[in-house]
Design a protein around this motif. Sequence first.
Motif, PDB file in Angstrom:
ATOM      1  N   ILE A 107       0.834  -1.207   0.000  1.00  0.00           N
ATOM      2  CA  ILE A 107       0.000   0.000   0.000  1.00  0.00           C
ATOM      3  C   ILE A 107       0.868   1.257   0.000  1.00  0.00           C
ATOM      4  N   GLN A 108       1.924   1.258   0.831  1.00  0.00           N
ATOM      5  CA  GLN A 108       2.825   2.417   0.868  1.00  0.00           C
ATOM      6  C   GLN A 108       3.505   2.633  -0.470  1.00  0.00           C
ATOM      7  N   TYR A 109       3.939   1.545  -1.075  1.00  0.00           N
ATOM      8  CA  TYR A 109       4.613   1.649  -2.373  1.00  0.00           C
ATOM      9  C   TYR A 109       3.658   2.159  -3.449  1.00  0.00           C
ATOM     10  N   LEU A 110       2.459   1.588  -3.529  1.00  0.00           N
ATOM     11  CA  LEU A 110       1.493   1.983  -4.544  1.00  0.00           C
ATOM     12  C   LEU A 110       1.031   3.431  -4.351  1.00  0.00           C
ATOM     13  N   LYS A 111       0.893   3.842  -3.078  1.00  0.00           N
ATOM     14  CA  LYS A 111       0.503   5.226  -2.795  1.00  0.00           C
ATOM     15  C   LYS A 111       1.595   6.195  -3.258  1.00  0.00           C
ATOM     16  N   SER A 112       2.847   5.856  -2.958  1.00  0.00           N
ATOM     17  CA  SER A 112       3.962   6.697  -3.373  1.00  0.00           C
ATOM     18  C   SER A 112       4.102   6.702  -4.893  1.00  0.00           C
ATOM     19  N   LYS A 113       3.889   5.566  -5.523  1.00  0.00           N
ATOM     20  CA  LYS A 113       3.968   5.465  -6.978  1.00  0.00           C
ATOM     21  C   LYS A 113       2.885   6.311  -7.639  1.00  0.00           C
ATOM     22  N   LYS A 114       1.687   6.300  -7.057  1.00  0.00           N
ATOM     23  CA  LYS A 114       0.585   7.097  -7.578  1.00  0.00           C
ATOM     24  C   LYS A 114       0.902   8.586  -7.503  1.00  0.00           C
ATOM     25  N   GLN A 115       1.495   9.016  -6.361  1.00  0.00           N
ATOM     26  CA  GLN A 115       1.857  10.410  -6.196  1.00  0.00           C
ATOM     27  C   GLN A 115       2.953  10.810  -7.189  1.00  0.00           C
ATOM     28  N   TRP A 116       3.918   9.913  -7.382  1.00  0.00           N
ATOM     29  CA  TRP A 116       5.002  10.193  -8.325  1.00  0.00           C
ATOM     30  C   TRP A 116       4.442  10.347  -9.746  1.00  0.00           C
ATOM     31  N   LYS A 117       3.523   9.466 -10.131  1.00  0.00           N
ATOM     32  CA  LYS A 117       2.913   9.550 -11.463  1.00  0.00           C
ATOM     33  C   LYS A 117       2.100  10.837 -11.609  1.00  0.00           C
ATOM     34  N   LYS A 118       1.433  11.221 -10.518  1.00  0.00           N
ATOM     35  CA  LYS A 118       0.661  12.459 -10.538  1.00  0.00           C
ATOM     36  C   LYS A 118       1.579  13.659 -10.787  1.00  0.00           C
ATOM     37  N   ASN A 119       2.708  13.676 -10.086  1.00  0.00           N
ATOM     38  CA  ASN A 119       3.676  14.760 -10.281  1.00  0.00           C
ATOM     39  C   ASN A 119       4.300  14.717 -11.669  1.00  0.00           C
ATOM     40  N   LYS A 120       4.519  13.505 -12.173  1.00  0.00           N
ATOM     41  CA  LYS A 120       5.074  13.369 -13.529  1.00  0.00           C
ATOM     42  C   LYS A 120       4.088  13.936 -14.564  1.00  0.00           C
ATOM     43  N   ASN A 121       2.813  13.650 -14.364  1.00  0.00           N
ATOM     44  CA  ASN A 121       1.807  14.198 -15.265  1.00  0.00           C
ATOM     45  C   ASN A 121       1.769  15.727 -15.171  1.00  0.00           C
ATOM     46  N   LYS A 122       1.968  16.255 -13.960  1.00  0.00           N
ATOM     47  CA  LYS A 122       1.991  17.706 -13.784  1.00  0.00           C
ATOM     48  C   LYS A 122       3.200  18.300 -14.497  1.00  0.00           C
ATOM     49  N   LEU A 123       4.340  17.618 -14.405  1.00  0.00           N
ATOM     50  CA  LEU A 123       5.530  18.088 -15.124  1.00  0.00           C
ATOM     51  C   LEU A 123       5.289  18.106 -16.625  1.00  0.00           C
ATOM     52  N   ASP A 124       4.663  17.066 -17.139  1.00  0.00           N
ATOM     53  CA  ASP A 124       4.357  17.014 -18.571  1.00  0.00           C
ATOM     54  C   ASP A 124       3.425  18.161 -18.966  1.00  0.00           C
ATOM     55  N   LEU A 125       2.474  18.459 -18.071  1.00  0.00           N
ATOM     56  CA  LEU A 125       1.553  19.559 -18.337  1.00  0.00           C
ATOM     57  C   LEU A 125       2.296  20.893 -18.334  1.00  0.00           C
ATOM     58  N   TYR A 126       3.200  21.083 -17.369  1.00  0.00           N
ATOM     59  CA  TYR A 126       4.016  22.291 -17.328  1.00  0.00           C
ATOM     60  C   TYR A 126       4.818  22.444 -18.621  1.00  0.00           C
ATOM     61  N   GLU A 127       5.379  21.339 -19.093  1.00  0.00           N
ATOM     62  CA  GLU A 127       6.183  21.384 -20.315  1.00  0.00           C
ATOM     63  C   GLU A 127       5.323  21.780 -21.514  1.00  0.00           C
ATOM     64  N   SER A 128       4.102  21.294 -21.544  1.00  0.00           N
ATOM     65  CA  SER A 128       3.204  21.661 -22.642  1.00  0.00           C
ATOM     66  C   SER A 128       2.853  23.145 -22.579  1.00  0.00           C
ATOM     67  N   TYR A 129       2.666  23.676 -21.363  1.00  0.00           N
ATOM     68  CA  TYR A 129       2.394  25.109 -21.214  1.00  0.00           C
ATOM     69  C   TYR A 129       3.582  25.927 -21.719  1.00  0.00           C
ATOM     70  N   LEU A 130       4.796  25.510 -21.341  1.00  0.00           N
ATOM     71  CA  LEU A 130       5.991  26.246 -21.765  1.00  0.00           C
ATOM     72  C   LEU A 130       6.159  26.200 -23.280  1.00  0.00           C
ATOM     73  N   THR A 131       5.826  25.073 -23.888  1.00  0.00           N
ATOM     74  CA  THR A 131       5.888  24.959 -25.348  1.00  0.00           C
ATOM     75  C   THR A 131       4.908  25.928 -26.001  1.00  0.00           C
ATOM     76  N   ARG A 132       3.714  26.010 -25.444  1.00  0.00           N
ATOM     77  CA  ARG A 132       2.699  26.920 -25.987  1.00  0.00           C
ATOM     78  C   ARG A 132       3.116  28.382 -25.813  1.00  0.00           C
ATOM     79  N   LEU A 133       3.676  28.706 -24.639  1.00  0.00           N
ATOM     80  CA  LEU A 133       4.120  30.076 -24.390  1.00  0.00           C
ATOM     81  C   LEU A 133       5.309  30.443 -25.280  1.00  0.00           C
ATOM     82  N   ASN A 134       6.193  29.481 -25.500  1.00  0.00           N
ATOM     83  CA  ASN A 134       7.321  29.718 -26.404  1.00  0.00           C
ATOM     84  C   ASN A 134       6.821  30.002 -27.821  1.00  0.00           C
ATOM     85  N   HIS A 135       5.781  29.291 -28.224  1.00  0.00           N
ATOM     86  CA  HIS A 135       5.189  29.542 -29.545  1.00  0.00           C
ATOM     87  C   HIS A 135       4.591  30.955 -29.593  1.00  0.00           C
TER      88      HIS A 135
END
Length: 395
Positions: free
Chosen positions: A129-157
């Motif tokens: 449970i601890q591992y899966l909870k931490s993995k879920k949080q890590w994936k959530k943050n990874k998705n947020k990073l990907d979203l940030y990168e997409s925003y920066l790409t749009r702003l650069n455009h």
Amino acid sequence: MKYISLFVCFFIGLQTLHIPDYEMLVSNIESKVEVVDQDKASFLSLKCRDVSNAIQNEQEDLNCRMDSQGQKLEDLKLRYTQKKKYYELKKLEYSLDLNRIQKQDLMFQSYWIDKDLTKCFNEYKRSQIQYLKSKKQWKKNKNKLDLYESYLTRLNHCQKRLFERFSSLSHFDDSSSFDQDSMIAGNEALPAYGGYEILENKGMSCLVDGNYAIDTYSSFWQNPVENGIISARCWSYPDGSLHLGLDIASSMYSDVYALANGIVLYAHAPVESNNGYLGNMCGWPSGAGNSICMVVAVHDKLYAVSYAHLSNEIYVTSGQQVSQKTVIAKSGNSGNSTGPHTHIEVFELKQDLNSTVEYFRNSGADFSFGCGFNAAATCSDYACRIDPEIVLEGL
């Protein structure tokens, strides 16, 4: 009037929003890029930069947290795997013991085996449970990073599109003032080309005369930015607006090199590395952001070279002699700039080193050497502005 009201509301929204809704901010900027007029283009570029910087700051913080999370996740995964294997091993051992116990009718011993097995199972499930909870949080943050990168790409455009529409706003002039302490102190006892440097205490650079037996002039031109690509050529932008140098795009904090053996006339980093936006006239010359100007010696000729839009990591000082291929700064996005790049101008000098330095000092650090900033391929009594690609080899 309606358009102005919308623009004011957008500005107020940027200032008062406590919890950033980046999707809304980015979409608002995107909606205005094609309709904004020249008077408000710099404002919109500034807001684009501010949102980009805010996202990049959060991106950096999140990356740091994810580095820590990643190590914790690996530790939890290892612990979970170990607990799982231990439980499966115990389950196998206990199944064999239970067969023996049941044959011998030792029910009390069976109770303790079941209890011990349950304990192993619970520890295994808790670690899972601890591992899966931490993995879920890590994936959530990874998705947020990907979203940030997409925003920066749009702003650069958005910044690129603003530049394409209003490249005439991207220029230098002498409307501000230079920094006296960043200019070469004089023209007496200038170090000879071919000298070398030693390091004193605290890593300060000290000029040392001598070693005159080596060739003092460079025999070739060094590429100014490693792994850079030309983003705009000299004399004009694609829309016909005046452009007096060569733009070399690269990632932030790329190495910027001395093109040849030379001496630094001016080096100043008054602003943040990533403060650029269209129409930002900070630095010297106005709009250059963080900048360097130096005289270099190549093929028996003297040239002046200037670098603009650098980061605030500048490694040379005025009056310092620099050898070819020395890293003199890191690239940036400062001043009148809409993305990471290094702007380079080259002047073929008509005067000797002493006369050039004297003019530079008396003119108030004139990066144009009398050629001005209003026309292409101009000449003065001291220099002719030339296309950098004429002399830079292999670009």
